[in-house]
Motif scaffolding. Sequence first.
Motif, PDB file in Angstrom:
ATOM      1  N   HIS A 138       5.222   1.945  12.627  1.00  0.00           N
ATOM      2  CA  HIS A 138       5.198   3.033  11.651  1.00  0.00           C
ATOM      3  C   HIS A 138       5.967   4.183  12.264  1.00  0.00           C
ATOM      4  O   HIS A 138       5.879   4.410  13.470  1.00  0.00           O
ATOM      5  N   PRO A 139       6.735   4.896  11.457  1.00  0.00           N
ATOM      6  CA  PRO A 139       7.615   5.917  12.050  1.00  0.00           C
ATOM      7  C   PRO A 139       6.879   7.021  12.803  1.00  0.00           C
ATOM      8  O   PRO A 139       7.484   7.677  13.617  1.00  0.00           O
ATOM      9  N   SER A 140       5.609   7.258  12.526  1.00  0.00           N
ATOM     10  CA  SER A 140       5.013   8.420  13.201  1.00  0.00           C
ATOM     11  C   SER A 140       3.764   8.074  13.969  1.00  0.00           C
ATOM     12  O   SER A 140       2.832   8.840  14.000  1.00  0.00           O
ATOM     13  N   ILE A 150      -8.865   2.371  -0.346  1.00  0.00           N
ATOM     14  CA  ILE A 150      -7.767   1.534   0.131  1.00  0.00           C
ATOM     15  C   ILE A 150      -7.826   1.551   1.644  1.00  0.00           C
ATOM     16  O   ILE A 150      -8.026   2.618   2.240  1.00  0.00           O
ATOM     17  N   VAL A 151      -7.669   0.412   2.252  1.00  0.00           N
ATOM     18  CA  VAL A 151      -7.564   0.380   3.702  1.00  0.00           C
ATOM     19  C   VAL A 151      -6.090   0.267   4.048  1.00  0.00           C
ATOM     20  O   VAL A 151      -5.412  -0.661   3.626  1.00  0.00           O
ATOM     21  N   VAL A 152      -5.616   1.251   4.761  1.00  0.00           N
ATOM     22  CA  VAL A 152      -4.204   1.264   5.137  1.00  0.00           C
ATOM     23  C   VAL A 152      -4.091   0.980   6.618  1.00  0.00           C
ATOM     24  O   VAL A 152      -4.760   1.609   7.422  1.00  0.00           O
ATOM     25  N   ASN A 153      -3.262   0.032   6.922  1.00  0.00           N
ATOM     26  CA  ASN A 153      -3.015  -0.295   8.315  1.00  0.00           C
ATOM     27  C   ASN A 153      -1.759   0.452   8.738  1.00  0.00           C
ATOM     28  O   ASN A 153      -0.653   0.059   8.411  1.00  0.00           O
ATOM     29  N   MET A 154      -1.963   1.554   9.400  1.00  0.00           N
ATOM     30  CA  MET A 154      -0.822   2.398   9.767  1.00  0.00           C
ATOM     31  C   MET A 154      -0.408   2.041  11.185  1.00  0.00           C
ATOM     32  O   MET A 154      -1.114   2.322  12.126  1.00  0.00           O
ATOM     33  N   GLY A 155       0.708   1.396  11.304  1.00  0.00           N
ATOM     34  CA  GLY A 155       1.164   0.977  12.615  1.00  0.00           C
ATOM     35  C   GLY A 155       0.787  -0.461  12.875  1.00  0.00           C
ATOM     36  O   GLY A 155       0.191  -1.070  12.012  1.00  0.00           O
ATOM     37  N   THR A 215       0.803  -1.226   0.000  1.00  0.00           N
ATOM     38  CA  THR A 215       0.000   0.000   0.000  1.00  0.00           C
ATOM     39  C   THR A 215       0.833   1.273   0.000  1.00  0.00           C
ATOM     40  O   THR A 215       0.601   2.162  -0.818  1.00  0.00           O
ATOM     41  N   TYR A 216       1.761   1.358   0.925  1.00  0.00           N
ATOM     42  CA  TYR A 216       2.526   2.597   1.034  1.00  0.00           C
ATOM     43  C   TYR A 216       3.294   2.919  -0.245  1.00  0.00           C
ATOM     44  O   TYR A 216       3.256   4.057  -0.716  1.00  0.00           O
ATOM     45  N   SER A 267       7.001  10.288   7.536  1.00  0.00           N
ATOM     46  CA  SER A 267       6.039  10.233   8.624  1.00  0.00           C
ATOM     47  C   SER A 267       4.672   9.771   8.148  1.00  0.00           C
ATOM     48  O   SER A 267       3.840   9.408   8.940  1.00  0.00           O
ATOM     49  N   GLU A 268       4.429   9.778   6.841  1.00  0.00           N
ATOM     50  CA  GLU A 268       3.122   9.337   6.365  1.00  0.00           C
ATOM     51  C   GLU A 268       3.217   7.975   5.689  1.00  0.00           C
ATOM     52  O   GLU A 268       2.499   7.057   6.009  1.00  0.00           O
ATOM     53  N   VAL A 283      -4.222  12.279   4.377  1.00  0.00           N
ATOM     54  CA  VAL A 283      -3.363  11.383   5.163  1.00  0.00           C
ATOM     55  C   VAL A 283      -2.410  12.207   6.028  1.00  0.00           C
ATOM     56  O   VAL A 283      -2.184  11.912   7.200  1.00  0.00           O
ATOM     57  N   ALA A 284      -1.874  13.252   5.412  1.00  0.00           N
ATOM     58  CA  ALA A 284      -0.914  14.071   6.145  1.00  0.00           C
ATOM     59  C   ALA A 284      -1.573  14.750   7.339  1.00  0.00           C
ATOM     60  O   ALA A 284      -0.919  14.997   8.351  1.00  0.00           O
ATOM     61  N   ASP A 285      -2.874  15.035   7.228  1.00  0.00           N
ATOM     62  CA  ASP A 285      -3.578  15.658   8.355  1.00  0.00           C
ATOM     63  C   ASP A 285      -3.775  14.679   9.506  1.00  0.00           C
ATOM     64  O   ASP A 285      -3.792  15.080  10.667  1.00  0.00           O
ATOM     65  N   ARG A 317       1.750  19.658   2.469  1.00  0.00           N
ATOM     66  CA  ARG A 317       0.742  18.625   2.289  1.00  0.00           C
ATOM     67  C   ARG A 317       0.505  18.462   0.799  1.00  0.00           C
ATOM     68  O   ARG A 317       0.751  19.371   0.013  1.00  0.00           O
ATOM     69  N   ILE A 358      -1.686  12.466  10.420  1.00  0.00           N
ATOM     70  CA  ILE A 358      -0.429  12.475  11.165  1.00  0.00           C
ATOM     71  C   ILE A 358      -0.348  13.710  12.053  1.00  0.00           C
ATOM     72  O   ILE A 358      -0.010  13.623  13.237  1.00  0.00           O
ATOM     73  N   LEU A 362      -8.912   5.015   2.953  1.00  0.00           N
ATOM     74  CA  LEU A 362      -8.543   6.168   2.141  1.00  0.00           C
ATOM     75  C   LEU A 362      -9.287   6.155   0.817  1.00  0.00           C
ATOM     76  O   LEU A 362      -9.493   5.102   0.210  1.00  0.00           O
TER      77      LEU A 362
END
Lengths: 418, 465
Positions: free
Chosen positions: B72-74, B64-69, A160-161, A239-240, B446-448, A324, B450, B85
């Motif tokens: 994850h760095p942030s 898209i379903v994102v599994n963040m963490g 995904t990323y 970070s994203e 996405v950035a928001d 952004r 974070i 998303l």
Amino acid sequence: MTQAVLAEPAPLPLPDFGSEPWWLIIIKVLFVFVFLLVLTLLTIWGERRVVARMQQRLGPNRTGPFGVLQGLADGLKLAFKEDIIPAMADRPVYLLAPIVSTIPAFLAFSVIPFGPTVSIFGHRTALQLTDLPVGVLFILAMSSLGVYGIVLAGWASGSTYPLLGSLRSAAQMISYEVSMGLALVAVFLYAGSLSTSQIVDAQRSRWFIIAVPISFVIYGISCVGETNRAPFDLPEAESELVGGFHTEYSSLKFAMFFLAEYINMITVSAVATTLFLGGWRAPWPLSLFSWANAGWLPMLWFVAKLCIFLFIFIWLRGTMPRLRYDQFMHLGWKVLVPGALVWLLLVATARALSFRDFLLYAGVPAAVVLLAWAFWPTGGRQDRPPPPVERGTPPRYPVPQLDAEPLRRSAGKEVTRA
Amino acid sequence: MPSSRLTDAPGAARADAPGAARTDDPYAGAAESRRTTEGRVYTVTGGDWDTVVGGVEDLDDERIVVNMGPQHPSTHGVLRLVLELEGETCTEARVIVGYLHTGIEKSLEFRSWTQGVTFVTRMDYLSPFFNETAYCLSVEQLLGITADVPERATVIRVLMMELNRIASHCVWLATAGLEVGALSAMLYGFREREIIMDIFEMTTGLRMNHAYVRPGGLAQDLPPGTVEKIEDFLAIMAKRVDEYEGLLSANPIWIRRLSSVGCLDLTGCVALGVTGPVLRSAGLAWDLRKAMPYCGYENYEFDVPTSTDADCFARYLIRMQEMRESLKIIAQALDRLRPGPVMIGDKKIAWPSQLALGADGLGNSLDHIREIMGTSMEALIHHFKLVTEGFRVPAGQVYTAIESPRGELGCHVVSDGGTRPYRAHMRDPSFVNLQATPAMCEGGMVADVIAAVASIDPVMGGVDR
């Protein structure tokens, strides 16, 4: 002078390219290759040292004198790392992507002039691998090809990323290529040629940064976007998107993306030097002496100008937060592209009217205005929405009054004894 | 829940579905679907698989379903965000916690009251002094000795807490800066935190996990030179906060990334129980140091910065201002420092050991050991009982809340009259504030997400305990 350039048809690109002995061509090819590799290593080291200095720490200082060999050590380390190919990856594309990304980065440098004609083992030859009548277009084409590497890498990783990173990068590079190309057109109008050596030649008396300052500013901003560097490093926004398009890459394949990014950075700096800062020509007080623009010395000026650009890239990274995605696109399409178009119109008009000083005197203030507009501090606060709760309507949930005095209670807290 | 899911027709029992035509089939149209809070649930009992698949088809496959963490760095350690998303826009955000569960609250039930401090200090690892103080205040209240805690101990608690608040906000600036891409802010934040860490190390022997505040007072007094060191720090820090603001407050990218992002108005904050800088950014000057003073905060002169913007930028400004207010409190606390004991006089509660710096670091004072081992049998017995068994606390329960850097840090302890807590629970502000994540993030980019999570400043050690 303007009249003279306009009237006189541009001479064909230097005729001696292609007629050189084969060993000379190999020497030049090797030189460009080694130059880029060494400069990449030095840039990585320099970036880490300079950013460290800005952040009041030391940076790498153990490997070699002042840590200069750090980049080499890291590169060797990367080469010996385990090479992982994800199970979901599309193998052929996954393997091809780093190569697609790296080769155009090297190729773009082949039309960059390092210096004037010199004598190598008795042969008079220009310090340039080759030149084309459409040299700058070739550079633009190569940098566009490099995008394929990134897009394919993200798609082929099957994750995904990287996919999100590659989508961002595709959108970003295409958008910024537009404003970049438009910024360069003004230079072509002045130089009357797309050949890099002739553009350098046309800056004999005056660098194009003075003639078309706004183009320089637009090019400067778009090339940061084009190379995915901070503050526009959205495709690899750590970070994203963790690592962006290269999240799933490891070992040498990752190193190749890394190399491509730095070479792209060097290439756009070299293009900026060639097109706006007089290429290998000596800076003003020195340019009065004829020895400064002859022989091998101009290569020094060229590398020095290149390094100034690289320093600015690093400086930006040390100072700026990341934009952004939508704000970044806004800057590209709504500020840079219209700005470049209007400016181009002005340049074309001034050229047609042979009214050269207009641009000189109007351009510098206009460049300042454009920069101030794009980065005006209060800009972000203007488009804020109205306060979320309208006054007068009863809140859906009981909330304390805001204008009340802060509550004061004595320190007595409830204690219940069983 | 995206609106398309609310409006679409149930996927099952379509007239044109092959299963529906055969009326003799008892399973015809059996694939029922209903909406629950977890999304759509299908009940499939035989029938045609295509019918079920057909029901799902009309869902938008652009998502898209994102599994963040949790890696994850942030995500501040091990927070896990499941984001849905649509392109770059986040339509749904769910927070999953529990990856750093350490069982601290349960472990507290198996150690003496004094030993509990060593556990709680490890919960929210960026604000150890707050955890310790909240716990000790509640134990002291159960013991009924709140008034007997020496003045010097209370002042030093305030001093340490406010230093800790600055350190915590420095880490916030560092991590939030990093997440928004401001690399240098990260290094600046950690640079100043390092000075505070040095002061902590000098005072308690440790940079984190101090176990310095004890029921009845403190583990030990400030060593000589600490006050001078703190004064030096005050002079440096005042300039450094200005430096942060000089670097960031007018930076156009910083403003654009944070303002109007992660908005949560007062109603949202109150409904979700959000406290701390997030609540104050919505306009309510709710600070427990003012609202329900403890540790003598009513005697200190300081302001509670608020804003009505309710966005990430307001939270940034509030944290910067809170650092300045903490500096004011520290200066006042230094003035209030008078010589005196730092532990309660009651020898049945006061931890009997005397610490001293030996050749191998901080440890039990050899003189003290020599005295109890060699001269007084009663002192030895007393020491042994108090250290191994601990003191008894009257049965009852108490809830004490203090204002941690992240909001209301409450400690609820229940005693059954024994030497160990019957139950100890912490109301950690990170845990409660994290509830606000979906409210802040959904609809943003996405950035928001974070930036919004960063503005909550969650510490997973505190969330999971």
